[in-house]
Design a protein around this motif. Structure first.
Motif, PDB file in Angstrom:
ATOM      1  N   LEU A  37       0.895  -1.343  -0.002  1.00  0.00           N
ATOM      2  CA  LEU A  37       0.040   0.020   0.080  1.00  0.00           C
ATOM      3  C   LEU A  37       0.909   1.352   0.175  1.00  0.00           C
ATOM      4  O   LEU A  37       0.652   2.148  -0.766  1.00  0.00           O
ATOM      5  N   ALA A  38       1.968   1.125   0.766  1.00  0.00           N
ATOM      6  CA  ALA A  38       2.828   2.247   0.855  1.00  0.00           C
ATOM      7  C   ALA A  38       3.472   2.608  -0.759  1.00  0.00           C
ATOM      8  O   ALA A  38       3.694   3.788  -0.978  1.00  0.00           O
ATOM      9  N   ALA A  39       3.968   1.371  -1.384  1.00  0.00           N
ATOM     10  CA  ALA A  39       4.377   1.559  -2.555  1.00  0.00           C
ATOM     11  C   ALA A  39       3.399   2.060  -3.437  1.00  0.00           C
ATOM     12  O   ALA A  39       3.961   3.037  -4.206  1.00  0.00           O
ATOM     13  N   VAL A  40       2.275   1.806  -3.415  1.00  0.00           N
ATOM     14  CA  VAL A  40       1.263   2.265  -4.518  1.00  0.00           C
ATOM     15  C   VAL A  40       1.204   3.814  -4.110  1.00  0.00           C
ATOM     16  O   VAL A  40       1.093   4.623  -5.046  1.00  0.00           O
ATOM     17  N   LEU A  41       0.748   4.238  -2.855  1.00  0.00           N
ATOM     18  CA  LEU A  41       0.655   5.391  -2.516  1.00  0.00           C
ATOM     19  C   LEU A  41       1.938   6.545  -2.671  1.00  0.00           C
ATOM     20  O   LEU A  41       1.550   7.834  -2.712  1.00  0.00           O
ATOM     21  N   ARG A  42       2.856   5.767  -2.795  1.00  0.00           N
ATOM     22  CA  ARG A  42       4.118   6.612  -2.835  1.00  0.00           C
ATOM     23  C   ARG A  42       4.274   6.911  -4.410  1.00  0.00           C
ATOM     24  O   ARG A  42       4.754   8.018  -5.037  1.00  0.00           O
ATOM     25  N   ALA A  43       3.964   5.926  -5.412  1.00  0.00           N
ATOM     26  CA  ALA A  43       4.285   6.149  -7.111  1.00  0.00           C
ATOM     27  C   ALA A  43       2.926   6.587  -7.624  1.00  0.00           C
ATOM     28  O   ALA A  43       3.385   7.783  -8.290  1.00  0.00           O
ATOM     29  N   LEU A  48       0.708  11.050 -11.003  1.00  0.00           N
ATOM     30  CA  LEU A  48      -0.564  11.756 -11.448  1.00  0.00           C
ATOM     31  C   LEU A  48      -0.359  13.299 -11.092  1.00  0.00           C
ATOM     32  O   LEU A  48      -0.557  14.008 -12.116  1.00  0.00           O
ATOM     33  N   LEU A  49       0.517  13.825 -10.393  1.00  0.00           N
ATOM     34  CA  LEU A  49       0.556  15.093 -10.072  1.00  0.00           C
ATOM     35  C   LEU A  49       1.719  15.645 -10.919  1.00  0.00           C
ATOM     36  O   LEU A  49       1.367  16.647 -11.636  1.00  0.00           O
ATOM     37  N   LEU A  50       2.601  14.839 -11.523  1.00  0.00           N
ATOM     38  CA  LEU A  50       3.908  15.391 -12.464  1.00  0.00           C
ATOM     39  C   LEU A  50       3.155  15.445 -13.773  1.00  0.00           C
ATOM     40  O   LEU A  50       3.406  16.325 -14.670  1.00  0.00           O
ATOM     41  N   VAL A  51       2.178  14.412 -14.178  1.00  0.00           N
ATOM     42  CA  VAL A  51       1.576  14.443 -15.505  1.00  0.00           C
ATOM     43  C   VAL A  51       0.592  15.664 -15.454  1.00  0.00           C
ATOM     44  O   VAL A  51       0.558  16.415 -16.448  1.00  0.00           O
ATOM     45  N   GLY A 178       6.878  11.336 -14.532  1.00  0.00           N
ATOM     46  CA  GLY A 178       5.307  11.081 -14.337  1.00  0.00           C
ATOM     47  C   GLY A 178       4.837   9.690 -14.717  1.00  0.00           C
ATOM     48  O   GLY A 178       4.118   9.114 -14.229  1.00  0.00           O
ATOM     49  N   TRP A 179       5.255   9.615 -16.066  1.00  0.00           N
ATOM     50  CA  TRP A 179       4.631   8.453 -16.805  1.00  0.00           C
ATOM     51  C   TRP A 179       5.203   7.092 -16.086  1.00  0.00           C
ATOM     52  O   TRP A 179       4.356   6.175 -15.848  1.00  0.00           O
ATOM     53  N   GLN A 180       6.393   7.065 -15.810  1.00  0.00           N
ATOM     54  CA  GLN A 180       7.010   5.979 -15.076  1.00  0.00           C
ATOM     55  C   GLN A 180       6.336   5.610 -13.588  1.00  0.00           C
ATOM     56  O   GLN A 180       5.997   4.502 -13.456  1.00  0.00           O
ATOM     57  N   LEU A 181       6.074   6.772 -13.181  1.00  0.00           N
ATOM     58  CA  LEU A 181       5.422   6.531 -11.571  1.00  0.00           C
ATOM     59  C   LEU A 181       4.060   6.018 -11.808  1.00  0.00           C
ATOM     60  O   LEU A 181       3.596   5.246 -10.833  1.00  0.00           O
ATOM     61  N   VAL A 182       3.477   6.561 -12.944  1.00  0.00           N
ATOM     62  CA  VAL A 182       2.151   5.915 -13.167  1.00  0.00           C
ATOM     63  C   VAL A 182       2.022   4.557 -13.415  1.00  0.00           C
ATOM     64  O   VAL A 182       1.049   4.084 -12.912  1.00  0.00           O
ATOM     65  N   ALA A 183       2.827   4.454 -14.460  1.00  0.00           N
ATOM     66  CA  ALA A 183       2.936   2.899 -14.777  1.00  0.00           C
ATOM     67  C   ALA A 183       3.322   2.045 -13.557  1.00  0.00           C
ATOM     68  O   ALA A 183       2.597   0.945 -13.589  1.00  0.00           O
ATOM     69  N   GLY A 184       4.218   2.197 -13.148  1.00  0.00           N
ATOM     70  CA  GLY A 184       4.417   1.578 -11.907  1.00  0.00           C
ATOM     71  C   GLY A 184       3.478   1.484 -10.725  1.00  0.00           C
ATOM     72  O   GLY A 184       3.293   0.254 -10.363  1.00  0.00           O
ATOM     73  N   GLY A 185       2.950   2.387 -10.441  1.00  0.00           N
ATOM     74  CA  GLY A 185       1.712   2.430  -9.527  1.00  0.00           C
ATOM     75  C   GLY A 185       0.612   1.847  -9.828  1.00  0.00           C
ATOM     76  O   GLY A 185       0.043   0.815  -8.966  1.00  0.00           O
ATOM     77  N   LEU A 186       0.090   1.802 -11.183  1.00  0.00           N
ATOM     78  CA  LEU A 186      -0.869   0.950 -11.690  1.00  0.00           C
ATOM     79  C   LEU A 186      -0.531  -0.612 -11.625  1.00  0.00           C
ATOM     80  O   LEU A 186      -1.477  -1.233 -11.382  1.00  0.00           O
ATOM     81  N   LEU A 187       0.872  -0.874 -11.852  1.00  0.00           N
ATOM     82  CA  LEU A 187       0.906  -2.019 -11.949  1.00  0.00           C
ATOM     83  C   LEU A 187       1.113  -2.910 -10.781  1.00  0.00           C
ATOM     84  O   LEU A 187       0.648  -3.890 -10.338  1.00  0.00           O
ATOM     85  N   LEU A 188       1.431  -1.899  -9.635  1.00  0.00           N
ATOM     86  CA  LEU A 188       1.212  -2.285  -8.102  1.00  0.00           C
ATOM     87  C   LEU A 188      -0.281  -2.386  -7.507  1.00  0.00           C
ATOM     88  O   LEU A 188      -0.248  -3.169  -6.505  1.00  0.00           O
ATOM     89  N   TYR A 211       2.289   9.173   4.000  1.00  0.00           N
ATOM     90  CA  TYR A 211       2.044   8.776   2.823  1.00  0.00           C
ATOM     91  C   TYR A 211       2.490  10.179   1.810  1.00  0.00           C
ATOM     92  O   TYR A 211       2.898   9.979   1.032  1.00  0.00           O
ATOM     93  N   ALA A 212       2.192  11.317   2.548  1.00  0.00           N
ATOM     94  CA  ALA A 212       2.479  12.710   1.610  1.00  0.00           C
ATOM     95  C   ALA A 212       4.017  12.584   1.318  1.00  0.00           C
ATOM     96  O   ALA A 212       4.319  13.172   0.344  1.00  0.00           O
ATOM     97  N   TYR A 213       4.787  12.605   2.340  1.00  0.00           N
ATOM     98  CA  TYR A 213       6.233  12.693   2.519  1.00  0.00           C
ATOM     99  C   TYR A 213       6.901  11.515   1.501  1.00  0.00           C
ATOM    100  O   TYR A 213       7.485  11.965   0.614  1.00  0.00           O
ATOM    101  N   LEU A 214       6.456  10.252   1.349  1.00  0.00           N
ATOM    102  CA  LEU A 214       7.015   9.513   0.571  1.00  0.00           C
ATOM    103  C   LEU A 214       6.466   9.742  -1.028  1.00  0.00           C
ATOM    104  O   LEU A 214       7.298   9.325  -1.806  1.00  0.00           O
ATOM    105  N   SER A 215       5.419  10.293  -1.110  1.00  0.00           N
ATOM    106  CA  SER A 215       4.865  10.504  -2.384  1.00  0.00           C
ATOM    107  C   SER A 215       5.577  11.874  -2.954  1.00  0.00           C
ATOM    108  O   SER A 215       5.870  11.788  -4.242  1.00  0.00           O
ATOM    109  N   LEU A 216       5.489  12.726  -2.272  1.00  0.00           N
ATOM    110  CA  LEU A 216       6.127  14.202  -2.798  1.00  0.00           C
ATOM    111  C   LEU A 216       7.390  14.174  -2.927  1.00  0.00           C
ATOM    112  O   LEU A 216       8.076  14.712  -3.777  1.00  0.00           O
TER     113      LEU A 216
END
Length: 325
Positions: A37-43, A48-51, A178-188, A211-216
């Motif tokens: 869950l931490a990995a998903v909310l991190r990526a 999505l924010l960067l995109v 951003g593309w890579q983070l979205v792709a990796g997050g969706l895979l997780l 979670y905000a720290y890990l993501s941003l």
């Protein structure tokens, strides 16, 4: 030029230093037992924010390249890291993961044409030895599946680093990140749901802050700096910086959590830092000249006997209208 390069190295080194804070944030701020869950909310939110900020979508081949890189650098890597972390003590997993610079050096020699030097090989072996002194315990148990997962995680991220260097996107850096983070997050996402179930019904303020720290910071900022370094520096030099993560994690455990720091751990940290510095050193001009491919004898002879380039004709000077008396 040298000052600019060292500045870029130091900025890129912020990424593994930030990643080294993940253990502290996870143990102190996040709900226990939810690493995926931490990995998903991190990526995913970071991507999505960067995109959204760049308002750029992939074009052409990047519709498949971005998911491949996102899987290697984030999705598959995090999943294998999770398996290794659960089946192995943290020290064993970190020691196995420390082989990544060696794998990147080998892949870079084959795919990027980077020269594989003895110094790089020695630094890579020293890095593994230093990390083992830093985090490995004498009573650590080994698990075949766990070791395979940790080694697989190091291998897929090594491949992701080399391909990120080989495939240079014409899009802005933040967009490709951003593309890579979205792709990796969706895979997780399906992996996290299958293994851990639905997210917790309630989250505390500390959980949300973690979670905000890990993501941003841990994803959006860190990966942007990481991929920026890869665009300019060699893949091998960048991946050696990753050895800073266990050093920072151990230092924070000692400073913040009051964990014991032994003489062996201090020695391991020094060995890691020495390996990291050795990997960043540029070869001397004489060594670069010696490493350059020799010029064939026929070409040297042709260059020596080649006629000098023709000089352009000078325009004739007009005659004077009269002579001096």
């Amino acid at each position: 030029m040298l000052r600019n390069r060292m500045g870029l190295v130091l900025v890129t080194a912020l990424t593994p230093a930030i990643w080294g804070t993940t253990y502290l944030v996870t143990t102190e701020l996040l709900p226990p037992g939810r690493p995926l869950l931490a990995a998903v909310l991190r990526a995913l939110p970071a991507g999505l924010l960067l995109v959204a900020l760049t308002r750029r979508l992939p074009q052409g081949v990047w519709w498949w390249r971005a998911p491949v890189l996102g899987a290697l650098n984030i999705g598959v890597f995090f999943a294998l890291l999770f398996v290794g972390a659960y089946r192995l003590p943290g020290g064993v997993a970190a020691t196995v993961g420390a082989v990544q610079p060696l794998l990147v050096a080998l892949l870079s020699a084959g795919l990027l044409g980077e020269r594989l030097t003895v110094r790089t090989m020695v630094a890579a072996v020293a890095g593994v030895a230093g990390v083992s002194l830093l985090v490995l315990r004498a009573d650590a148990r080994l698990d075949v599946l766990g070791v395979a997962a940790a080694l697989g995680g190091a291998a897929v991220m090594a491949a992701g680093v080399v391909l990120s260097k080989r495939w240079q996107s014409p899009a802005p850096l933040l967009a490709t990140t951003g593309w890579q983070l979205v792709a990796g997050g969706l895979l997780l996402v399906p992996v996290a749901l299958a293994v851990e179930g639905a997210p917790p019904a309630t989250l505390s303020g500390a959980n949300l802050g973690g979670y905000a720290y890990l993501s941003l910071v841990g994803a959006a900022l860190a990966y942007a700096l990481w991929f920026r370094g890869l665009r300019v520096l060699s893949a091998t030099k960048v991946t050696f910086l990753g050895l800073l993560s266990p050093v920072v994690a151990t230092a924070l455990g000692w400073i913040v959590l009051g964990q014991e720091l032994t003489a062996a751990q201090a020695l391991g940290a020094l060995v890691v830092l020495a390996a990291l510095v050795a990997a960043q050193l540029q070869p001397s001009r004489r060594r670069r000249a010696a490493a350059a491919p020799p010029v064939p004898a026929k070409e040297r002879q042709r260059a020596a006997t080649a006629a000098p380039p023709e000089q352009p004709e000078q325009p004739e000077q007009p005659e004077l209208a009269g002579k001096a008396t």
